[in-house]
Motif scaffolding. Structure first.
Motif, PDB file in Angstrom:
ATOM      1  N   TRP A  98      -4.878   6.232  -1.254  1.00 23.93           N
ATOM      2  CA  TRP A  98      -4.195   4.956  -1.066  1.00 23.93           C
ATOM      3  C   TRP A  98      -4.130   4.235  -2.408  1.00 23.93           C
ATOM      4  N   ARG A 130       0.851  -1.193   0.000  1.00 22.05           N
ATOM      5  CA  ARG A 130       0.000   0.000   0.000  1.00 22.05           C
ATOM      6  C   ARG A 130       0.883   1.237   0.000  1.00 22.05           C
ATOM      7  N   TYR A 131       0.456   2.244  -0.762  1.00 21.71           N
ATOM      8  CA  TYR A 131       1.161   3.527  -0.742  1.00 21.71           C
ATOM      9  C   TYR A 131       0.173   4.619  -0.356  1.00 21.71           C
ATOM     10  N   ARG A 132       0.575   5.441   0.628  1.00 20.77           N
ATOM     11  CA  ARG A 132      -0.289   6.511   1.149  1.00 20.77           C
ATOM     12  C   ARG A 132       0.224   7.880   0.708  1.00 20.77           C
ATOM     13  N   GLU A 147      -3.027   0.576  -3.843  1.00 24.07           N
ATOM     14  CA  GLU A 147      -2.734  -0.765  -3.355  1.00 24.07           C
ATOM     15  C   GLU A 147      -2.447  -1.705  -4.514  1.00 24.07           C
ATOM     16  N   GLU A 184       2.347  12.704  10.848  1.00 23.27           N
ATOM     17  CA  GLU A 184       2.453  11.649   9.837  1.00 23.27           C
ATOM     18  C   GLU A 184       3.613  11.867   8.874  1.00 23.27           C
ATOM     19  N   GLY A 193       5.941   6.567   2.491  1.00 20.04           N
ATOM     20  CA  GLY A 193       4.534   6.298   2.218  1.00 20.04           C
ATOM     21  C   GLY A 193       4.226   4.853   1.899  1.00 20.04           C
ATOM     22  N   ARG A 199      -9.554   8.473   0.918  1.00 17.90           N
ATOM     23  CA  ARG A 199      -9.993   8.493   2.310  1.00 17.90           C
ATOM     24  C   ARG A 199      -9.982   9.931   2.814  1.00 17.90           C
ATOM     25  N   GLU A 230      -6.592  11.482   1.955  1.00 22.41           N
ATOM     26  CA  GLU A 230      -5.500  10.557   1.668  1.00 22.41           C
ATOM     27  C   GLU A 230      -5.860   9.744   0.445  1.00 22.41           C
ATOM     28  N   VAL A 250       3.607   9.197   5.298  1.00 23.66           N
ATOM     29  CA  VAL A 250       2.919   9.508   4.045  1.00 23.66           C
ATOM     30  C   VAL A 250       3.808  10.362   3.149  1.00 23.66           C
TER      31      VAL A 250
END
Length: 253
Positions: free
Chosen positions: A186, A112-114, A188, A125, A239, A177, A184, A129
């Motif tokens: 995400w 996963r990349y945020r 994936e 954060e 991230g 999100r 955010e 991130v």
């Protein structure tokens, strides 16, 4: 002799990656093997499901090791967590067949990349991130993601990879999100495996698509070229998260 499958999580901020480094830098493997060396009967040598670079995190990374200690598997995380540093934790343990191999027995891995989108950079954060204040157009990013799914030569996204760069991506998904001050994004990815730098390079290229610097249709040509210089920048490591691994074919989990 028993073989133990151990699932760990770690904050990669202060680790020079997962694997032991020749320069003697602090690594996840080094810390975990140092802890195992303090348990009588345990062989202080782990094999991980994959590898992570400096600054990359893991939510549930499987590893295995062999041991002659009598500790029940359910109690192993308690024993290890009393020996491990606070940025590395054992989540669960189970005794497995001697033929089990954390890496070779694995069918798929998920990352996963945020990305955080808001006006100001994060304080809490900042090591979790990639902050991008510019608006990203998600429609072409989603279109570009579709071209990454399937069996491809991912040489255009590889960094110093000496092995074959042929990999299969089963799923590439983008999710939004909302947060109190922005949103955010995400991204994936689930695949049979990933070459070194692949996920971060794909993310950097997709961000260029979202910023309008690259057309979404360019991904197919990029894969065909195998030329890393034609791809986007490598996204920063903080991230990226190793999410989980699967030990049965994807779709049957």
């Amino acid at each position: 002799m028993r073989r133990i499958k151990l699932t760990i999580e770690f904050d990669g901020t202060h680790f020079a990656g997962l694997q032991t480094q020749a320069q003697g830098e602090r690594t996840v493997q080094g810390e975990l093997e140092a802890a195992l060396a303090q348990i009588p009967g345990a062989l202080p040598k782990i094999v991980a499901c994959g590898r992570t670079d400096t600054g990359v995190h893991a939510l549930a990374m499987p590893v295995h090791y062999d041991t002659q200690d009598p500790i029940p598997a359910a109690k192993i995380p308690f024993a290890l967590n009393g020996l491990l540093p606070p940025d590395l934790r054992a989540l669960s343990a189970e005794e497995v067949d001697p033929g089990f191999h954390a890496r070779k027995s694995c069918f798929w891995r998920e990352y996963r990349y945020r990305i955080l989108q808001r006006t100001f950079p994060p304080a809490l954060e900042r090591n979790r991130v990639w902050w991008i204040p510019q608006a990203l157009n998600l429609v072409p990013m989603r279109h570009a993601l579709e071209d990454l799914v399937g069996l491809h030569d991912f040489g255009a996204f590889a960094i110093k990879e000496e092995r074959s760069t042929l990999r299969e991506v089963y799923r590439a998904h983008l999710e939004v999100r909302p947060t109190d001050s922005g949103r955010e994004i995400w991204m994936e990815f689930i695949g049979s495996g990933f070459v070194r730098g692949q996920v971060r390079s794909m993310v950097g290229t997709l961000v260029e698509v979202g910023l309008g610097k690259r057309d979404s249709s360019s991904i197919a040509a990029l894969l065909h070229s195998g030329n890393r210089s034609q791809a986007g920048p490598t996204a920063p490591p903080q991230g990226l998260y190793f999410v989980r691994a699967g030990y049965e074919p994807y779709g049957k989990h």
